[in-house]
Write a protein that holds these residues in place. Structure first.
Motif, mmCIF file in Angstrom:
data_model
loop_
_atom_site.group_PDB
_atom_site.id
_atom_site.type_symbol
_atom_site.label_atom_id
_atom_site.label_comp_id
_atom_site.label_asym_id
_atom_site.label_seq_id
_atom_site.Cartn_x
_atom_site.Cartn_y
_atom_site.Cartn_z
ATOM 1 N N HIS A 18 64.387 43.274 57.681
ATOM 2 C CA HIS A 18 64.643 42.423 58.856
ATOM 3 C C HIS A 18 63.747 42.811 60.030
ATOM 4 O O HIS A 18 63.387 41.967 60.850
ATOM 5 C CB HIS A 18 66.121 42.485 59.235
ATOM 6 N N LEU B 208 67.832 37.445 61.858
ATOM 7 C CA LEU B 208 68.510 38.723 61.663
ATOM 8 C C LEU B 208 69.691 38.604 60.712
ATOM 9 O O LEU B 208 70.065 39.581 60.051
ATOM 10 C CB LEU B 208 68.980 39.285 63.011
ATOM 11 N N ALA B 209 70.280 37.406 60.636
ATOM 12 C CA ALA B 209 71.425 37.182 59.749
ATOM 13 C C ALA B 209 71.009 36.677 58.372
ATOM 14 O O ALA B 209 71.850 36.583 57.473
ATOM 15 C CB ALA B 209 72.384 36.182 60.394
ATOM 16 N N ARG C 90 61.211 51.564 64.241
ATOM 17 C CA ARG C 90 61.480 50.613 65.325
ATOM 18 C C ARG C 90 60.427 50.721 66.432
ATOM 19 O O ARG C 90 60.002 49.705 66.994
ATOM 20 C CB ARG C 90 62.882 50.831 65.888
ATOM 21 N N GLN D 34 69.373 36.339 54.586
ATOM 22 C CA GLN D 34 69.215 37.191 53.413
ATOM 23 C C GLN D 34 67.736 37.192 53.018
ATOM 24 O O GLN D 34 67.177 36.155 52.684
ATOM 25 C CB GLN D 34 70.065 36.651 52.262
ATOM 26 N N GLU E 155 68.092 45.531 66.965
ATOM 27 C CA GLU E 155 69.247 45.010 66.236
ATOM 28 C C GLU E 155 69.034 44.912 64.729
ATOM 29 O O GLU E 155 70.011 44.779 63.979
ATOM 30 C CB GLU E 155 69.608 43.622 66.775
ATOM 31 N N ALA E 156 67.799 44.943 64.260
ATOM 32 C CA ALA E 156 67.510 44.750 62.842
ATOM 33 C C ALA E 156 68.261 45.775 61.996
ATOM 34 O O ALA E 156 68.240 46.976 62.281
ATOM 35 C CB ALA E 156 66.011 44.857 62.590
ATOM 36 N N ALA E 157 68.912 45.289 60.944
ATOM 37 C CA ALA E 157 69.762 46.151 60.124
ATOM 38 C C ALA E 157 68.959 47.036 59.175
ATOM 39 O O ALA E 157 69.440 48.103 58.760
ATOM 40 C CB ALA E 157 70.748 45.304 59.325
ATOM 41 N N ASP E 158 67.769 46.608 58.798
ATOM 42 C CA ASP E 158 66.969 47.368 57.832
ATOM 43 C C ASP E 158 65.496 47.043 58.027
ATOM 44 O O ASP E 158 65.131 46.228 58.878
ATOM 45 C CB ASP E 158 67.416 47.068 56.395
#
Length: 249
Positions: A134, A212-213, A91, A215, A128-131
């Motif tokens: 993203h 961010l949402a 990050r 796929q 906020e990025a999940a992985d």
């Protein structure tokens, strides 16, 4: 600071350079979109009052004393530390790319109200990025959005050389998508099928919340990051060291 004009501004700390034994020169993106540079005296002194308030990526309310070449930090109050970036190697590396692109696209005495909020939102999106996929998407989107705003928007609806709607390649030097025929005449043109071209459009048109949402697989995200890197390096005419480092992480 007697005799000096002082003014207040909110700013994001984009870069820091050591000055002497205890001071720092700060590169700032001010809330009006202008580039700023200021000396933070004693900011490297352990326990100093400015140390935690001028960390990289911090959004800070500054009271600055205007100087001939550099302003001087009189007061500083942290507004948004972006604490979610701290202690996370990927990050921090991603946020460093955001800061690098921001620094290369803001200018002294050239206000642009678009630049501060999008930089702030991109830093928050890095938190906020999940992985990693993203995170790559956020970095690529920020670079493409800011350059498009500055006038370097790629042509993606048809071949930028002949207008043919059947595009299969992309070239930063040529200005965007290319058909197979025109691509043969452009050195370095890379294959870019409908999926990649569609994603490039999404980087420009979708919000960070939508991205961010979304796929996305890691291969596609990495390919988009590579395209954004070449696009930014070509049109900013600069070596993006933070981007190069992030690509290698």
């Amino acid at each position: 600071m007697p005799g000096r004009r002082t003014y207040r501004t909110r700013a994001i700390v984009l870069d820091r350079t050591k000055l002497g034994e205890q001071d720092l020169i700060l590169a700032l993106l001010r809330e009006d979109g202008c580039e700023g540079r200021a000396v933070a005296k004693g900011a490297r002194k352990p326990g100093g009052r400015l140390a935690a308030r001028v960390e990289l990526f911090c959004e800070t309310d500054f009271l600055l004393a205007a100087g001939r070449s550099l302003d001087v930090v009189s007061e500083a109050q942290t507004v948004e530390p972006h604490a979610g970036l701290r202690g996370d190697y990927e990050r921090v590396a991603a946020a460093s790319v955001v800061a690098e692109v921001a620094r290369l696209t803001c200018y002294e005495d050239a206000p642009d109200p678009f630049l501060y909020p999008i930089c702030s939102r991109a830093l928050r999106a890095c938190e906020e990025a999940a992985d990693r996929a993203h995170l790559d998407l956020v970095v690529a989107a920020y670079a493409m959005k800011v350059l498009a705003h500055g006038g370097w928007r790629p042509e993606l609806t048809g071949c930028c050389a002949c207008g043919d709607a059947d595009v299969a390649y992309f070239s930063a030097a040529a200005g965007g998508a290319l058909c197979a025929s025109c691509a043969r005449e452009v050195a370095g043109a890379q294959e870019a099928g409908p999926s990649l071209t569609g994603w490039l459009r999404s980087l420009l048109t979708c919000t960070f919340d939508e991205l961010l949402a979304a796929q996305v697989d890691s291969g596609t995200a990495l390919a988009l990051l590579g395209v954004a890197h070449v696009w930014a390096a070509t049109h900013l005419d600069a070596r993006l060291r933070a981007m190069e480092f992030y690509l290698g992480v």
